[in-house]
Write a protein that holds these residues in place. Structure first.
Motif: not given
Length: 260
Positions: A41-64
């Motif tokens: 369950m904790v691994t699932l929580l960490v996974a969700a937090l890490s996956a949210m980096e797909v919305t990071s400002a730096a990534l969106v600014a670099a690739v759209g």
């Protein structure tokens, strides 16, 4: 000194696994199982937090705005195809079996000498060892801290990230070993090799990953951790190791898309 962070990480895994083994013999089966469920369950929580980096400002600014999800998807597809062709999941399981035989050769030989009743226990023990080795290795290796922390160590920027990972891995090893046995201790070997390789890379190449590539790697790693969590929760056994090349593909794709 480059590499000290990884050595500390390995030490905490071995120490944590030792404590877990000591506790495991004194805990009922139900309690050992619930520790693995809690870790899942904790691994699932960490996974969700890490996956949210797909919305990071730096990534969106670099690739759209829409590209990050496609980059993660393409990374998983390309990495999964490469990993399945290389049979990484099977090879990791085979490595677990090899390490187990090296660790327990004498005990298996003694148990096998008793005929059919003597061979049943070694076979069951082999499966448990491999499961502990594979599951814990994936948790300790897949996380973005394994790569980012090792690179930071190699760059001479300190071991803060690996110190955090070592603490987390130590507690995780206690829970793993209590439920899955001595195979968890052997997972310190791939951690040493994997993180050691990235530390050497950091020393040799310097800071070669821009923030956008790091975020793409983190998001991809988060999805891989979802697969690990599903294994720990016994919902479905996914071939997560076959997807590990996606961690290398994600930064490359990010750089390619950002260039256009």
């Amino acid at each position: 000194m480059p590499g000290i962070g990884t050595l500390i990480n390995v030490a905490t895994i071995v120490a944590g696994a030792g404590i877990g083994l000591a506790l495991g013999h004194r805990l009922p089966e139900r309690t050992r199982e619930i520790t693995t469920v809690a870790l899942g369950m904790v691994t699932l929580l960490v996974a969700a937090l890490s996956a949210m980096e797909v919305t990071s400002a730096a990534l969106v600014a670099a690739v759209g705005g829409s590209a990050p999800v496609l980059i993660v998807l393409a990374s998983l597809l390309i990495g999964g195809i490469a990993g399945s062709l290389l049979r990484l999941e099977d090879r990791l399981a085979d490595l677990g079996g090899l390490v187990r035989r090296l660790f327990t050769r004498s005990r298996v030989a003694v148990g096998a000498g008793g005929g059919p009743e003597g061979t049943a226990a070694p076979q069951e023990g082999a499966h448990r060892f491999v499961e502990g080795f594979v599951s814990s290795s994936l948790v300790f290796v897949v996380g973005p801290l394994a790569i980012l922390g090792a690179i930071s160590d190699g760059l001479g920027n300190g071991i803060d990230q690996l110190a955090l990972k070592a603490t987390l891995d130590g507690f995780a090893a206690i829970a793993f070993a209590a439920g899955l046995g001595i195979g968890v201790m052997a997972s310190a070997v791939p951690v040493l090799v994997y993180q050691g390789a990235f530390t050497v890379l950091g020393v040799a190449l310097g800071n070669f990953l821009p923030e956008a590539s790091v975020d793409a790697l983190t998001a991809t790693g988060g999805l891989l951790l979802v697969g690990v969590a599903l294994r720990l929760l016994r919902i479905r056994s996914l071939p997560v190791a076959d997807l590990l090349p996606a961690l290398l593909v994600a930064p490359v794709l990010t750089a390619v898309v950002a260039a256009f």
